[in-house]
Enzyme design. Structure first.
Site, PDB file in Angstrom:
ATOM      1  N   ARG A 157       0.823  -1.217   0.000  1.00 49.76           N
ATOM      2  CA  ARG A 157       0.000   0.000   0.000  1.00 49.76           C
ATOM      3  C   ARG A 157       0.856   1.265   0.000  1.00 49.76           C
ATOM      4  NH1 ARG A 157      -4.028  -3.302   3.779  1.00 49.76           N
ATOM      5  NH2 ARG A 157      -4.939  -4.404   2.000  1.00 49.76           N
TER       6      ARG A 157
ATOM      7  N   LEU B 149      -8.047  22.425 -17.608  1.00 50.97           N
ATOM      8  CA  LEU B 149      -7.685  22.502 -19.025  1.00 50.97           C
ATOM      9  C   LEU B 149      -8.910  22.635 -19.937  1.00 50.97           C
ATOM     10  CD1 LEU B 149      -4.910  21.387 -17.910  1.00 50.97           C
ATOM     11  CD2 LEU B 149      -4.638  20.367 -20.163  1.00 50.97           C
TER      12      LEU B 149
ATOM     13  N   GLU C 122      -4.828  -3.666  -4.417  1.00 51.48           N
ATOM     14  CA  GLU C 122      -4.198  -3.850  -3.109  1.00 51.48           C
ATOM     15  C   GLU C 122      -5.119  -3.351  -1.989  1.00 51.48           C
ATOM     16  OE1 GLU C 122       0.053  -3.287  -3.032  1.00 51.48           O
ATOM     17  OE2 GLU C 122       0.134  -3.535  -5.207  1.00 51.48           O
TER      18      GLU C 122
ATOM     19  N   GLU D  74     -12.835   1.100   0.237  1.00 53.06           N
ATOM     20  CA  GLU D  74     -13.724   0.610   1.297  1.00 53.06           C
ATOM     21  C   GLU D  74     -12.945  -0.303   2.240  1.00 53.06           C
ATOM     22  OE1 GLU D  74     -14.490   0.552  -2.030  1.00 53.06           O
ATOM     23  OE2 GLU D  74     -15.670   2.376  -1.834  1.00 53.06           O
TER      24      GLU D  74
HETATM   25  C1  FAD Z   1      -5.421  -3.591 -12.814  1.00 50.89           C
HETATM   26  C2  FAD Z   1      -5.506  -4.530 -11.656  1.00 50.89           C
HETATM   27  C3  FAD Z   1      -4.337  -5.086 -11.157  1.00 50.89           C
HETATM   28  C4  FAD Z   1      -4.385  -5.981 -10.093  1.00 50.89           C
HETATM   29  N1  FAD Z   1      -3.234  -6.586  -9.669  1.00 50.89           N
HETATM   30  C5  FAD Z   1      -3.331  -7.604  -8.774  1.00 50.89           C
HETATM   31  C6  FAD Z   1      -2.195  -8.374  -8.443  1.00 50.89           C
HETATM   32  O1  FAD Z   1      -1.088  -8.131  -8.906  1.00 50.89           O
HETATM   33  N2  FAD Z   1      -2.313  -9.395  -7.605  1.00 50.89           N
HETATM   34  C7  FAD Z   1      -3.517  -9.716  -7.056  1.00 50.89           C
HETATM   35  O2  FAD Z   1      -3.584 -10.689  -6.323  1.00 50.89           O
HETATM   36  N3  FAD Z   1      -4.614  -8.983  -7.327  1.00 50.89           N
HETATM   37  C8  FAD Z   1      -4.556  -7.948  -8.179  1.00 50.89           C
HETATM   38  N4  FAD Z   1      -5.686  -7.219  -8.486  1.00 50.89           N
HETATM   39  C9  FAD Z   1      -6.930  -7.521  -7.816  1.00 50.89           C
HETATM   40  C10 FAD Z   1      -7.396  -6.402  -6.881  1.00 50.89           C
HETATM   41  O3  FAD Z   1      -6.597  -6.349  -5.738  1.00 50.89           O
HETATM   42  C11 FAD Z   1      -8.865  -6.631  -6.594  1.00 50.89           C
HETATM   43  O4  FAD Z   1      -9.557  -6.320  -7.787  1.00 50.89           O
HETATM   44  C12 FAD Z   1      -9.396  -5.800  -5.452  1.00 50.89           C
HETATM   45  O5  FAD Z   1      -8.845  -6.233  -4.254  1.00 50.89           O
HETATM   46  C13 FAD Z   1     -10.891  -5.808  -5.368  1.00 50.89           C
HETATM   47  O6  FAD Z   1     -11.420  -7.085  -5.520  1.00 50.89           O
HETATM   48  P1  FAD Z   1     -12.629  -7.354  -6.556  1.00 50.89           P
HETATM   49  O7  FAD Z   1     -12.208  -6.771  -7.831  1.00 50.89           O
HETATM   50  O8  FAD Z   1     -12.943  -8.785  -6.523  1.00 50.89           O
HETATM   51  O9  FAD Z   1     -13.805  -6.495  -6.004  1.00 50.89           O
HETATM   52  P2  FAD Z   1     -14.882  -6.958  -4.911  1.00 50.89           P
HETATM   53  O10 FAD Z   1     -14.182  -7.476  -3.731  1.00 50.89           O
HETATM   54  O11 FAD Z   1     -15.920  -7.772  -5.544  1.00 50.89           O
HETATM   55  O12 FAD Z   1     -15.483  -5.538  -4.528  1.00 50.89           O
HETATM   56  C14 FAD Z   1     -16.560  -4.921  -5.225  1.00 50.89           C
HETATM   57  C15 FAD Z   1     -17.020  -3.687  -4.444  1.00 50.89           C
HETATM   58  O13 FAD Z   1     -17.509  -4.080  -3.174  1.00 50.89           O
HETATM   59  C16 FAD Z   1     -16.827  -3.434  -2.141  1.00 50.89           C
HETATM   60  N5  FAD Z   1     -16.644  -4.305  -1.016  1.00 50.89           N
HETATM   61  C17 FAD Z   1     -16.265  -5.622  -1.019  1.00 50.89           C
HETATM   62  N6  FAD Z   1     -16.218  -6.097   0.228  1.00 50.89           N
HETATM   63  C18 FAD Z   1     -16.547  -5.086   1.047  1.00 50.89           C
HETATM   64  C19 FAD Z   1     -16.688  -4.956   2.445  1.00 50.89           C
HETATM   65  N7  FAD Z   1     -16.440  -5.959   3.255  1.00 50.89           N
HETATM   66  N8  FAD Z   1     -17.072  -3.744   2.924  1.00 50.89           N
HETATM   67  C20 FAD Z   1     -17.332  -2.709   2.105  1.00 50.89           C
HETATM   68  N9  FAD Z   1     -17.215  -2.780   0.781  1.00 50.89           N
HETATM   69  C21 FAD Z   1     -16.857  -3.965   0.261  1.00 50.89           C
HETATM   70  C22 FAD Z   1     -15.497  -3.070  -2.744  1.00 50.89           C
HETATM   71  O14 FAD Z   1     -14.884  -1.996  -2.074  1.00 50.89           O
HETATM   72  C23 FAD Z   1     -15.894  -2.688  -4.150  1.00 50.89           C
HETATM   73  O15 FAD Z   1     -16.400  -1.407  -4.158  1.00 50.89           O
HETATM   74  C24 FAD Z   1      -5.639  -6.297  -9.515  1.00 50.89           C
HETATM   75  C25 FAD Z   1      -6.788  -5.712 -10.008  1.00 50.89           C
HETATM   76  C26 FAD Z   1      -6.738  -4.849 -11.073  1.00 50.89           C
HETATM   77  C27 FAD Z   1      -8.004  -4.268 -11.609  1.00 50.89           C
END
Ligand code: FAD
Lengths: 256, 379, 322
Positions: B243, B338, B363, B367
């Site tokens: 982070r 801009l 990471e 939320e």
């Molecule tokens: C470009 C990119 C690069 C990445 N690189 C890596 C990597 O190198 N390695 C790796 O392991 N992962 C990687 N990730 C994964 C990334 O860390 C996850 O996408 C992220 O942690 C969110 O998980 P999710 O996409 O499944 O969203 P979800 O967990 O499904 O979340 C969806 C929404 O619900 C909210 N939410 C979920 N749970 C809660 C809760 N308990 N309380 C409140 N709100 C909640 C979230 O904040 C979000 O707004 C990457 C993702 C992207 C898009």
């Protein structure tokens, strides 16, 4: 092969120059290693990497100059010597070359490298003056350097072209852009530089007096050049503006 | 308390700034437009020690502080956020867990390879059903003689398209839930590994986001990282450090937007004077600059705590939360300053805008950052 | 007391800078009420004395020696230093050319003399000389006094006017011991063809990043042909590898002051302006109306240089007949 690189800390070339009380103000100005000296230091390090030996960077300067010397150490120089003395406050090229001449007189070297000019006073005087003090052959403004047996072959920029010269060693060379591609100090290099020797000496340590290094020139005034005014910007059809421009150049500016 | 840079911090700031301006900046537009992985830049970063900033010299790292690390990531991301995250993932998510939990042999091989830039690393945690709920990983590792056999799919893995090594989080005992999760080092040359879908993204388009597919992928028994069953903890600790990297990336983007918008405002003349003389514009620039500085202090403090071996989980979450939101706001307002030009690809503001968004997601989403912060305060 | 000028020649031809330095030397000699002595050194150069005479030399000392065929710091420094030791002048002037820049400080060190390089103005008042030398690549002008008995200065090319004027022009031979040089010239590589040297040119056409591609310099060359100009470049074009560094104009390149400077596709970074800001007339062609170069240009054309330049070349050819 032992190599000495002479460096100067100068204003950043981006710096806007402000004058107050007939002097250039250094308020808020970023100080850098003179760009041409970077080529000298880089070349020195390359010579060492190829032929072994030691690279010593030397400078005449102030407390702040330590930063520039540290930078050279981070690039890969082995040790540094800074000559710092209140009597060098108004040092000119004569003062600096006498000081460095004395410092280097006791050192062993095959090659001395300088930048071909400093971007502040643009004088290009210290390298030749220093070569004279040390009775060395010199080649200024070099863009290539090849070490041979007891001599070096260099390419030196001159008006209208370049010369290829054979120079007996030891010798002094001043570097021009194009001599090499300067490396960045790596992070491990920066960490190692902390533990490398940076010696600060005064004139007394060199057996010099303030009189010995008295400047032969004095700046009596500094002023900004008259600001250029923005002129006429011509707009419109290409044929029209070009015709207008040619007329202006011919009749108004009278330059063609 | 001391807010001034040490000599080495100043020197590394200057070096990374020069490198970013002269080398990273000229390539940034193409990296984004063409979705082009900046291979040459990554190689140069390796030579400069930027891929193992906090790794000790005996493992071919630079042995510098986390503050230096944050400074470096910010300077690189100032010009190219794609390059920034490639660097951040290798440092924080691949080197760091091996540095903290690896055996001497693992450090000598894997850590040294990645810290020097000879090899590139990634972290495989996220799965289709394990995002914010990272403990729900379904990928399994089963011991078979001297080898672990891995099966499962990881998604959204940064550097997944190019990485040589992966720090993999997999379940070794589903019955134990998150206590049955373990970490591994996987050499991605192994048969049984393949790259699946490569994501097409809004931003950071020069950084690959890949699906990693493991089908009976066998790795040596010795490639277990840390203790069996401690994988979830390793993942959380790794993300805490990561982070700081992502927050620094966000700071770089925010600064880019603020600097570019400020320069533009001084030049752009409307109603007979530069728009920088309009109070509406001045207030935007004043607010953004203040928020950027505040976020930077938070991030550097988290880095300082980490350097001093003090708890920093909450501070890193605060830093990332604030820095990523400042990046998003700065890019949004930057485009506003801009006007129409900011919306076109003639200026890089639209790229900052697209790049900024991801810092609020990966990471740990904003939320989840709030969850971490609240958990730390309320426990 | 006297003023001594070192008259630079190359391959038996007097350099333009030499005529400028002799002319300025004469002006200062008249102001200070002293004589102007010119040292002419080289091999097969005796015939140049007549030409030097027309720029006002009172005395001309000639060292004509095979050993001086090629310029070398050590041989030329020995000759000049010996002459100065004999004459003990108050002021010594050289051009701020590749040779002058190399020779003047070497001789200054030998004589323990103060040196002001790259002067754009020299005044004589109240029995003393003052020297104006641009510093920070022309971003400021510094006025110097020299405290040593012998004062040495080099003059920026193209700044001091060459003026034909009467002088006694008494020619004598000067015999000097010429030491063996520890440098040997192996080869001279001439570049730039027939074009004038950047620092000497009356007109310079420069190209920058706005050309978009290395071949863009073809049109700059054509424009230069139409104007009989030298071709320069901004740092951006040099860094991009489109042009060699010796053509770079600016703070880390050449400082020039032609009558006419045509900047094409050059944005006008502060470092570039420092190198050409003293040009008498500046013309800028740029499609970016906000380009900084318009702030210093006497005349600007806002437009695509690939449309403007062909038209300009045609028009100029009509006018100049080139
Ligand atoms: C470009 C990119 C690069 C990445 N690189 C890596 C990597 O190198 N390695 C790796 O392991 N992962 C990687 N990730 C994964 C990334 O860390 C996850 O996408 C992220 O942690 C969110 O998980 P999710 O996409 O499944 O969203 P979800 O967990 O499904 O979340 C969806 C929404 O619900 C909210 N939410 C979920 N749970 C809660 C809760 N308990 N309380 C409140 N709100 C909640 C979230 O904040 C979000 O707004 C990457 C993702 C992207 C898009």
């Amino acid at each position: 092969m032992n190599i000495v690189a002479c460096i100067k800390q100068t204003f950043d070339t981006e710096a806007k120059i402000a004058v107050s009380g007939g002097q250039v103000s250094d308020q808020g100005v970023n100080l850098i290693l003179n760009p041409y000296d970077e080529y000298a230091v880089e070349e020195a390090i390359r010579l060492k990497e190829k032929n072994g030996g030691e690279v010593v960077v030397v400078s005449v300067g102030t407390d702040k100059t330590q930063e520039a010397l540290r930078y050279c150490l981070a690039m890969g120089a082995d040790r540094a010597v800074l000559v710092q003395d209140p009597a060098l406050g108004k040092a000119d090229s004569a003062s600096v070359s006498v000081t460095l001449g004395k410092l280097l007189a006791d050192m062993e070297y095959d090659v001395i490298l300088c930048g071909n000019q400093a971007v502040d006073d643009g004088a290009s005087a210290v390298p030749s003056r220093l070569a004279e003090k040390l009775d060395l052959p010199q080649a200024n403004v070099i863009t290539a350097l090849e070490i041979g047996d007891g001599s070096a072959t260099v390419r030196r920029e001159v008006d209208g072209g370049s010369e290829i010269l054979d120079v007996q060693l030891p010798a002094l060379f001043s570097a021009q852009k194009g001599l090499n591609e300067v490396r960045y100090p790596s992070l491990p290099g920066i960490m190692k530089a902390k533990r490398k020797e940076l010696k600060v000496v005064g004139l007394g340590d060199l057996g010099l007096s303030a009189d010995d290094v008295a400047p032969k020139t004095e700046i009596v005034n500094v002023e900004l050049p008259p600001a250029r005014q923005a002129g006429k910007v011509l707009k419109g059809e290409v044929a029209d503006v070009v015709a207008e421009l040619v007329t202006l150049l011919k009749n108004e500016a009278k330059v063609i | 308390m001391n807010f001034s840079y040490s000599d080495e911090e100043r020197m590394m700031l200057q070096m990374t700034r020069d490198f970013a301006e002269r080398t990273v900046k000229p390539r940034a537009k193409e990296v984004d437009r063409e979705h082009k992985y900046p291979a040459e830049t990554v190689k140069q970063m390796g030579e400069l020690g930027l891929l193992g900033v906090t790794v000790a010299p005996e493992y071919d790292g630079a042995g510098m502080s986390n503050i230096c690390y944050a400074i470096a990531i910010e300077e690189i991301s100032r010009h190219c956020a794609s390059t920034g995250i490639i660097m951040s993932v290798n440092n924080s998510l691949a080197c760091e867990p091996i540095k903290l939990f690896g055996t001497e042999a693992q450090k000598k091989k894997y850590l040294a390879d990645m810290a020097s830039g000879r090899k590139l690393g990634c972290l495989g945690l996220t799965e289709s059903n394990a995002g914010s709920d990272a403990a729900n990983v379904q990928t399994t590792a089963v011991l078979d003689g001297d080898e672990w056999v891995i099966n499962g799919r990881k998604i959204f893995i940064t550097n997944g398209g190019e990485a040589d090594y992966c720090v993999l989080i997999a379940s070794t005992d589903k019955a134990k839930g998150h206590r049955g999760i373990s970490a591994f080092i996987v050499d991605l040359d192994n048969p049984g590994f393949s790259i699946g879908t490569l994501e097409d993204k809004l931003g950071i388009r020069g950084s690959s986001t890949a699906e990693l597919v493991f089908e009976d992928c066998r790795i040596p028994k010795d490639n277990l990282l840390g203790e069996q069953g401690k994988g979830f903890k390793i993942a959380l600790i790794t993300l805490d450090g990561g982070r700081i990297g992502v927050a620094a990336q966000a700071l770089g983007i925010a600064r880019a937007a603020i600097e570019d918008a400020t320069a533009y405002a001084k030049e752009r003349v409307q109603f007979g004077k530069p728009i920088a003389e309009l109070q509406a514009i001045q207030w935007m620039i004043a607010d953004l600059s203040t928020e950027y500085e505040a976020a930077r202090l938070l991030v550097h403090r988290a880095a300082w705590l980490k350097d001093n071996k003090l708890p920093y989980s909450k501070e890193a979450a605060m830093g990332k939360l604030m820095a990523s939101e400042v990046a998003m706001k700065a890019a949004t307002k930057g485009i506003q300053i801009l006007g129409g030009y900011g919306y076109t690809t003639d200026y890089p503001l639209e790229r900052y805008f697209r790049d900024a968004k991801i810092t609020e997601i990966y990471e740990g989403t904003s939320e989840v950052m709030r969850l971490v912060i609240a958990h730390n305060i309320l426990r | 007391m006297s003023i001594v000028v070192f008259a630079e020649q190359r391959e038996g031809a007097l350099r333009k800078i030499a005529t400028e330095v002799v002319s300025e030397g004469k002006r200062l000699a008249a102001a200070a009420g002293t004589t102007l002595k010119v040292l002419l050194a080289g091999s097969g150069v005796a015939g140049l004395a007549d030409e030097i005479k027309t720029f006002g030399a009172d005395e001309i000392a000639v060292v004509d020696n095979d050993a001086l065929k090629d310029y070398s710091t050590e041989t030329y420094a020995a000759v000049l230093a010996a002459y100065l030791q004999q004459e003990n002048p108050e002021l010594v002037l050289l051009g701020h050319s590749a040779i002058g820049k190399d020779l003047a400080p070497r001789v200054a060190a030998r004589l323990d003399a103060g040196l002001v390089p790259d002067c754009v103005k020299i005044d004589y008042a109240d029995g003393d000389f003052s020297f104006v030398h641009p510093v920070y690549a022309g971003k400021a002008l510094a006025t110097y006094k020299v405290k040593s008995a012998v004062k040495i200065a080099t003059l920026r090319p193209n700044v001091f006017a060459a003026a034909e004027q009467a002088g006694a022009g008494a020619v004598s031979d000067f015999a000097a011991d010429i030491p063996a040089s520890r440098t040997t010239l192996k080869e001279m590589v001439v570049s730039g063809g027939d074009r004038p040297e950047l620092t000497e040119a009356d007109v310079i056409c420069s190209g920058g990043r706005g050309l978009g591609k290395p071949e863009g310099f073809e049109i700059i060359e054509q424009l230069a042909d139409a104007l009989g100009a030298a071709v320069g470049s901004s740092r951006a074009a040099v860094d991009a590898g489109w042009r060699e560094h010796q053509y770079q104009v600016g703070q880390t390149g050449k400082v020039v002051s032609p009558n006419l400077y045509v900047a094409c596709g050059i944005s006008g970074a502060i470092q570039h302006l420092a190198g050409m800001g003293s040009s008498k007339c500046i013309v800028a062609v740029n499609k970016d109306p906000e380009a900084n170069i318009f702030n210093v240009a006497d005349f600007g054309i806002e437009g695509d240089l690939y449309k403007v330049l062909p038209e300009l070349i045609t028009k100029l050819k009509e006018v100049t007949g080139n």
